[in-house]
Design an enzyme around this catalytic site. Structure first.
Site, PDB file in Angstrom:
ATOM      1  N   GLN A   1       0.824  -1.206   0.000  1.00  0.00           N
ATOM      2  CA  GLN A   1       0.000   0.000   0.000  1.00  0.00           C
ATOM      3  C   GLN A   1       0.859   1.257   0.000  1.00  0.00           C
ATOM      4  O   GLN A   1       0.589   2.220  -0.716  1.00  0.00           O
ATOM      5  CB  GLN A   1      -0.916   0.007   1.226  1.00  0.00           C
ATOM      6  CG  GLN A   1      -2.165   0.812   1.051  1.00  0.00           C
ATOM      7  CD  GLN A   1      -3.040   0.298  -0.069  1.00  0.00           C
ATOM      8  OE1 GLN A   1      -3.538   1.064  -0.878  1.00  0.00           O
ATOM      9  NE2 GLN A   1      -3.227  -1.012  -0.156  1.00  0.00           N
TER      10      GLN A   1
ATOM     11  N   GLU B   1     -10.261   2.091   3.460  1.00  0.00           N
ATOM     12  CA  GLU B   1     -10.514   1.699   2.080  1.00  0.00           C
ATOM     13  C   GLU B   1     -10.369   0.187   1.931  1.00  0.00           C
ATOM     14  O   GLU B   1     -11.244  -0.491   1.396  1.00  0.00           O
ATOM     15  CB  GLU B   1      -9.523   2.426   1.164  1.00  0.00           C
ATOM     16  CG  GLU B   1      -9.618   2.028  -0.304  1.00  0.00           C
ATOM     17  CD  GLU B   1      -8.486   2.614  -1.132  1.00  0.00           C
ATOM     18  OE1 GLU B   1      -8.619   2.635  -2.367  1.00  0.00           O
ATOM     19  OE2 GLU B   1      -7.460   3.038  -0.551  1.00  0.00           O
TER      20      GLU B   1
ATOM     21  N   ASP C   1      -6.936  -5.974  -5.975  1.00  0.00           N
ATOM     22  CA  ASP C   1      -6.494  -4.919  -6.878  1.00  0.00           C
ATOM     23  C   ASP C   1      -6.539  -5.349  -8.325  1.00  0.00           C
ATOM     24  O   ASP C   1      -6.737  -4.524  -9.221  1.00  0.00           O
ATOM     25  CB  ASP C   1      -5.053  -4.503  -6.544  1.00  0.00           C
ATOM     26  CG  ASP C   1      -4.991  -3.416  -5.495  1.00  0.00           C
ATOM     27  OD1 ASP C   1      -6.043  -2.850  -5.155  1.00  0.00           O
ATOM     28  OD2 ASP C   1      -3.879  -3.129  -5.016  1.00  0.00           O
TER      29      ASP C   1
END
Length: 437
Positions: free
Chosen positions: A260, A328, A362
């Site tokens: 991240q 998130e 992702d």
């Protein structure tokens, strides 16, 4: 250095600071610049788009160079490896399969006295997708935006993305777009791209909805054109919060935090754990993995400013802190992730178990990776098929049904002082003849 905090009050203060990290004093100045760009593009169209592309991106384009040509699209397939093409196609299939489960169905209900009620879903006419670019390439972002729009049956989908050196767009981005069914692509980025999509220019069509992440200028532009067009969300810097217990592997946890942090220097990576030994091991492992990291400088900045390890009394305490932060991405690297799930109220996407790194989401698990950030998961959700749909109510009353509710409508219209509202019902109920021709 990654910090370890053991006091709940200190943890809450730090989590608030990280959540508010985008509220800097530069935003007002940047917003003024974005307003100027929006107004110029609205008035001058292509001329302003080209001017700001030269000013901001240091690239001089001609109007005919804005749209990516068919020959460029064809050539892109020759420039990607077979392995990458297969990966793009697998991701495309996975994302499409997931989003097809999310398509809402129109419905009609027949009630007493020939009353018909329902809801009808229809796609927007035109969708504009923004894909970040320049020095980087994000084929996954292309798929995450384009596939739901295609599943929603949007008739016209256009994509904008800033070109890199030599006015080129990365071939993986062009291939991903075509695999998702998008072939109308324009080489423009920044606030001027958002303005072009919102207002339309001689070359770039005006759209109804704009989706996709970008830098602060793109985000501010989306904020300012909202109302003229719809948008998906105002995406801020990326963030992950990991809840881990003694079963978690510190090497894996550290890698997930760095995954991240390597996005940009404002990305946030947070670990909440009830195991102090794990906390220390993760700190040491982050430092070790950073030593030879190809994006070390940027990643170190993110870890230094927005990295955090909190040792909590229990996993329930971790869930409470997570809900306050509303991350998130939330990873539950614990022995019983489903057992803790009921206590999680706010998160954009939740990854359960030690074998489910956020990177799976992702790229190709299927759920969308365009997610609410900066605490907005308290009220917002991921980009989805619904982003590209709108719904209309369907209502039909028979004369008998209208007669039954006329008195109640009359009372309400009198209370609100709206004479003609009431009269529109009364005239039908009384059966007044039509006026003479």
């Amino acid at each position: 250095m990654l910090r370890i905090i053991t006091q709940r009050a200190d943890a809450r203060t730090e989590l608030r600071r990280i959540c508010d990290r985008t509220h800097d004093e530069q935003v007002v100045h940047k917003e003024a610049t974005v307003r100027e760009v929006l107004q110029a593009v609205k008035r001058q169209g292509d001329r302003a788009v080209l001017h700001y592309t030269t000013e901001f991106d240091r690239l001089t384009l001609k109007p005919e160079e804005l749209r990516v040509s068919g020959s460029e699209l064809d050539a892109a397939y020759q420039q990607v490896s077979k392995e990458l093409l297969n990966a793009i196609r697998l991701a495309c299939r996975q994302i499409e399969a997931f989003h097809r489960q999310r398509v809402p169905k129109s419905w009609v209900q027949f009630a007493e006295d020939e009353v018909v009620l329902g809801k009808r879903y229809t796609p927007v006419d035109r969708a504009g997708l923004y894909v970040p670019g320049g020095q980087a390439s994000y084929p996954s972002t292309v798929l995450m935006n384009a596939v739901p729009a295609k599943v929603a049956n949007v008739p016209r989908i256009v994509m904008v993305t800033p070109p890199g050196a030599g006015k080129t767009i990365h071939p993986a981005v062009l291939v991903a777009a075509q695999e998702a069914g998008v072939e109308e692509i324009y080489r423009v980025g920044g606030a001027q791209a958002i303005a072009a999509l919102a207002y339309g220019t001689e070359t770039i069509p005006k759209v109804d909805v704009i989706t996709g992440p970008g830098n602060i200028y793109v985000t501010l532009a989306k904020k300012l054109v909202y109302g003229t067009v719809g948008i998906d969300s105002l995406a801020g810097p990326s963030e992950v919060l990991i809840i881990a217990d003694k079963v978690a592997n510190p090497v894996h946890v550290a890698a997930d935090m760095l995954a991240q942090a390597e996005h940009d220097q404002m990305a946030a990576a947070i670990l909440l754990t009830d195991d102090s030994v794990l906390a220390r091991k993760v700190v040491d492992e982050v430092a070790r993995q950073l030593m030879d990291h190809p994006r070390r400088l940027l990643t170190e900045k993110a870890i230094a400013h927005y990295g955090l390890v909190v040792v909590v009394e229990s996993l329930d305490d971790a869930a409470d802190l997570s809900n306050e932060f509303a991350p998130e991405h939330l990873e539950l690297e614990i022995a019983d992730p489903w057992g803790l799930l009921d206590k999680i109220r706010h998160a954009g996407a939740i990854f359960l178990g030690c074998s489910t790194p956020e990177a799976v989401g992702d790229y190709l698990a299927g759920p969308n990776h365009t997610l609410p950030t900066s605490g907005s998961a308290r009220y917002a959700s991921a980009l989805s098929v619904e982003t590209f749909l709108k719904h209309s109510s369907l209502v039909q009353y028979s004369q008998t049904a209208l007669q039954k509710v006329a008195g109640a409508i009359d009372a309400l219209t009198i209370a609100e002082g709206l004479h003609s509202h009431g009269e529109s019902v009364r005239l039908r109920v009384r059966g007044n003849p039509s006026p003479e021709p």
